[in-house]
Scaffold this active site. Structure first.
Site, PDB file in Angstrom:
ATOM      1  N   GLY A   1       8.993 -52.822  37.409  1.00 24.74           N
ATOM      2  CA  GLY A   1       8.477 -51.491  37.082  1.00 24.74           C
ATOM      3  C   GLY A   1       8.167 -50.683  38.329  1.00 24.74           C
TER       4      GLY A   1
ATOM      5  CB  SER B   1      14.972 -50.170  40.153  1.00 26.74           C
ATOM      6  OG  SER B   1      14.932 -50.435  38.778  1.00 26.74           O
ATOM      7  CB  SER B   2      16.037 -46.010  36.703  1.00 22.68           C
ATOM      8  OG  SER B   2      16.138 -47.212  36.005  1.00 22.68           O
TER       9      SER B   2
ATOM     10  CB  ALA C   1      14.287 -45.922  43.851  1.00 23.31           C
TER      11      ALA C   1
ATOM     12  CG  ASP D   1       9.519 -42.378  37.990  1.00 22.60           C
ATOM     13  OD1 ASP D   1       9.533 -41.127  37.896  1.00 22.60           O
ATOM     14  OD2 ASP D   1       9.963 -43.119  37.101  1.00 22.60           O
TER      15      ASP D   1
END
Ligand code: MEV
Length: 324
Positions: free
Chosen positions: A109, A112-113, A115, A156
């Site tokens: 969590g 990563s998506s 980033a 994020d």
């Protein structure tokens, strides 16, 4: 013109304000020193090729005219739609081979998506000599993530682009870096992968039933975020810990904590942490704790005893950068 560019971006941990930030309230987020990387190479063919071994994608390719069409494997979605969104504003005259790799598991969590979306946009636009500002990279990446997930605040994406520790309001209405030197967090992974959109929907259901009640929880979360901001800057760890405990109480009320996360959080507090809370959507992923230096080891052991995996990270990490 360069033939290839490598870019890296940090993962993130939510400090305060998750869920409320989806609905026009602020949050505090810190970037972590485990990074996602993307290398983009120019191709002569008008093709998009992707190698993303961490998410089980290898040898994936299609023509540029097919971007965003057909059945896109889950692991390819963010990079492909990012490229499609770039192409809509800046027409592409060549193809690209994109290779992504991550220093952290997509299970944690850490974002990563987001980033990988940010890395793709920065690397492709660098290669095209477009020199986008951080806000332009943020806007394109947020559009991409929102287009795929349908829900989310973009915090994020902001952490991946700007790095450091940010005071952030929904959609990037405010992205304010905090000037700090230290934030010694302890991070425990619950061993369970959470799905953010599912958790947002669970909260939405409660909020549809009790709109005023949930909005008042969000308002209280906003108040504690605003108190946590100066306390973090001043390194007032006892205050920050107290506010973490209050925030965790509201997350329990929203129904997103789990038995496992709560066990890790209580164990951390019993072992002498100033405070502890889940970090992110809840339902799994990670919890964070703040402890006096002398109690750090005991708190880590207590979290491990409760079944958590300690993840060693540094906070306040550098944002997106082109790798030499
Ligand atoms: C998920 O890590 C945090 C949420 O607030 C969603 C978001 O802000 O995008 C639940």
């Amino acid at each position: 013109m360069n033939k290839s560019v490598t870019v890296s971006a940090p993962g993130k941990l939510m400090l305060f304000g998750e869920h409320a930030v989806v609905y026009n309230h602020p949050c505090l987020v810190t970037a972590v020193d485990q990074r996602m990387k993307a290398t983009v190479e120019l191709l002569n063919a008008q093709e998009f090729q992707l190698v993303a071994v961490d998410v089980k994608v290898a040898g994936y390719k299609k023509t540029l005219t097919e971007l965003g069409k057909g059945n896109i494997p889950k692991g390819a979605q963010f990079v492909e739609i990012a490229l499609k969104n770039i192409a809509e504003t800046y027409p592409l005259s060549s193809g690209f081979k994109i290779t992504t790799s991550s220093e952290f598991s997509s299970q944690f969590g850490f974002g990563s998506s987001s980033a990988s979306t940010v890395c793709t946009i920065k690397a492709v636009t660098e290669l095209l000599n477009l020199k986008l500002s951080k806000k332009e990279v943020f806007d394109l990446a947020f559009k991409t993530v929102l287009g795929i997930q349908g829900k989310g605040s973009g915090f994020d994406v902001a952490a991946a682009v700007y790095g450091g520790t940010l005071y952030f309001v929904t959609g990037g209405k405010i992205i304010e870096p905090l000037n700090l030197t230290r934030l010694p967090l302890i991070v425990g992974y619950s061993g369970v992968k959470a799905d953010t959109v599912t958790l947002i929907n669970i909260v939405k259901e409660t909020s549809d039933k009790y709109p005023e009640l949930i909005e008042s929880i969000y308002t209280n979360i906003e108040m504690l975020v605003k108190q946590a901001k100066p306390a973090i800057i001043a390194q007032g760890w006892q205050t920050v810990g107290n506010l973490m405990n209050v925030n965790q109480g509201y997350l329990e009320a929203l129904g997103v904590s789990t038995k496992k996360l709560s066990a890790m959080i209580y164990s951390a507090k019993d072992a002498g942490a100033y405070g502890a809370k889940l970090s992110g959507a809840g339902g799994g992923d990670c919890m964070i704790a703040l402890a006096p230096e002398g109690k750090r080891k005991a708190v880590e052991e207590a979290i491990a005893q409760a079944g958590g995996q300690i993840i060693s990270i540094k906070t306040n990490a550098e944002g997106i950068r082109v790798e030499i």
